[in-house]
Design an enzyme around this catalytic site. Structure first.
Site, short mmCIF file in Angstrom:
data_model
loop_
_atom_site.label_atom_id
_atom_site.label_comp_id
_atom_site.label_asym_id
_atom_site.label_seq_id
_atom_site.Cartn_x
_atom_site.Cartn_y
_atom_site.Cartn_z
CG HIS A 181 -49.49 -15.08 -24.98
ND1 HIS A 181 -49.56 -13.90 -24.28
CD2 HIS A 181 -48.63 -15.87 -24.29
CE1 HIS A 181 -48.76 -13.96 -23.23
NE2 HIS A 181 -48.19 -15.15 -23.21
CD GLU A 193 -51.82 -11.75 -26.30
OE1 GLU A 193 -52.93 -12.32 -26.18
OE2 GLU A 193 -50.94 -11.81 -25.43
CB CYS A 204 -49.78 -14.80 -19.87
SG CYS A 204 -48.32 -15.83 -19.65
#
Lengths: 187, 305
Positions: free
Chosen positions: A165, A167, A78
């Site tokens: 993202h 994660e 990001c």
């Protein structure tokens, strides 16, 4: 051991957790930590976390300036992706539309980072700014309907950037993406 | 998880030694789990304080007190409803509300802590709490400022865990399913589900609406991460029994998530939503309209404030 450089993002700790879940040791390091100190720790890889502002990325730029001293794989998520792009001459600015939560990205190059990942991937994003033009010496790995530059890779160095993202729990195959990154690191 | 329990029990024993510890027990998954973990470590030397803020769910104070006394915990229950409502009078800003609630909570808790004379404070802080509070998204609802004033040392055994792991841990610790499987509930309680001023009348409305949402979700056997109702504080026009109505609007939010960090609005069967709307409007005379929130997190947060 992987270093996660903390840029005050919502999901920094999620990166740590995801790595833990795939059995990889990692440590969250404040971005104000002197670069020499980070270097002494002899990490196998570095991840720049996301965060609210390019003004608050601490010593991340110095890490890029002194990248040759590290020479280890580097992944920006990001804001981390944007700061890598900017450092290497890409343009970063407000996107036409913000991207939040579910988006579909198209994987253009199934190279090291996206090995075994489907061509169309449902992922979660959360950003207003984006990389608007490609940095020098980088190739494009993924795009989406609203953001042309979702993932990039340096042509010669193991430096990567991902806008979305991997994660967070809602992103498909997120762990695999981290596993792929980790497999580039000498652990 | 077994080894996690052993490790934390050992840690708490080492730190507390022969001393005494207190915990603010809300009855939520996190503080309940932290309390039982500490109880396992130091038994009677853990003093749990339950504060009824007046901002809790329907039947909650009675349920929490009974459940934890049955589990053997050394529990002190304090009724502080009036103090909270008095302090909240006229406060409308969401961050200000959180601060007022936090401050009164600390005052009430401090009085109890002094009586007990503890040296340690156990907190059920989990990862998303400190992540969001440090990122400036929401201010922290745990007992800020108190440790310094009372010279208490903080112990946060769940700091690196997410909700799903805390639930697993709670189960292993023998905490009843009714506690460990329950939905997350915000620190400021129902005040976070009232836009604008918080008073007993408005809390009563939102408390009833929340109970209806929870009942209908259970009846439909849905397993969302969270399901609740919010009093929006805007009046809209209705027609009830041929008469014009101008009444409150309630929003219903039902989301799925695994850790609270990202969440999607749940695709709840339309009949269930309709039943919720019907019941809220017919059982709560102050309400004439019900809306369903379809936004994900991000960009919205799960709670409204």
């Amino acid at each position: 051991m992987i270093a996660i450089i903390e840029n005050y993002g919502q999901y920094t700790h999620r990166i740590w957790r995801t790595l833990k879940e795939i059995g990889v040791k990692a440590e969250i390091i404040e971005n104000t930590t002197p670069v020499g100190e980070i270097k002494r720790r002899q990490f196998a890889g570095i991840i720049f976390s996301g965060g609210p502002s390019l003004e608050r990325v601490g010593n991340c730029l110095e890490i890029l300036e002194r990248y040759e001293e590290f020479g280890i794989p580097l992944l920006g998520i990001c804001l981390g992706h944007q700061l890598i792009a900017k450092y290497f001459g890409g343009e970063v600015g407000r996107g036409k539309k913000a991207e939040y939560s579910l988006i579909e990205v198209e994987i253009l190059k199934e190279n090291d980072l996206f090995v075994g990942i489907p061509r169309i991937l449902r992922v979660w994003a959360s950003h207003m700014d984006e990389v608007k033009s490609m940095p020098k010496d980088f190739e494009l790995l993924a795009r989406s309907e609203f953001c042309e530059i979702e993932a990039i890779k340096h042509r010669k160095l193991p430096i990567y950037g991902i806008q979305f993202h991997p994660e967070v729990a809602h992103t498909e195959k997120g762990k695999e993406i981290y596993r792929n990154f980790v497999s580039l690191c000498k652990i | 998880m077994k080894s996690f329990i052993e490790e934390k029990v050992r840690e708490i024993r080492e730190i507390v030694g022969e001393g005494r510890a207190i915990i603010a027990l809300s009855g939520g998954v996190d503080s309940s789990t932290a309390a039982m973990l500490a109880y396992k470590a130091i038994g009677e030397r853990l003093h749990a304080v339950f504060v009824n803020t007046g901002l809790l769910r329907k039947g909650e104070p009675e349920f929490v007190v009974k459940t934890f006394r049955d589990l053997g915990l050394n529990l002190i229950a304090v009724n502080a409803e009036e103090r909270f409502f008095k302090a909240l009078r006229g406060v409308r800003d969401p961050e200000e509300k959180r601060k007022v609630i936090g401050r009164v909570f600390v005052e009430v808790f401090e009085e109890e802590a002094k009586k007990i004379g503890a040296e340690f404070l156990i907190q059920g802080t989990i990862a998303p709490d400190w992540i969001e509070s440090r990122g400036g998204i929401k201010s922290h609802h745990n007992v800020g400022g108190l440790p310094e004033r009372l010279n208490l040392r903080i112990i946060e055994p769940l700091r690196d865990l997410y909700k799903d792991e805390v639930r697993q841990l709670a189960k292993e610790l023998g905490i009843p399913e009714k506690i460990y499987a329950r939905m997350p509930f915000p620190g400021p309680g129902l005040a976070a589900r009232i836009i604008g001023e918080v008073n007993p009348e408005r809390v009563r409305i939102v408390r009833e609406a929340n109970a209806i949402v929870e009942e209908e979700i259970e009846r439909a056997k849905l397993r969302p991460w969270q399901a609740f109702a919010v009093l929006l504080g805007i009046k809209t026009v209705g027609v009830q029994g041929d008469i014009r109505a101008y009444k409150e609007t309630v929003a219903v939010r039902i989301v799925e998530s695994t850790d609270g960090m990202t969440a999607n609005a749940m695709n709840v069967p339309f009949e269930v939503l309709q039943r919720i709307a019907f019941r809220i409007v017919s059982e709560i005379p102050e309400v004439c309209r019900v809306l369903y929130d379809i936004t994900n997190k991000p960009p919205a947060t799960i709670e409204f404030e």
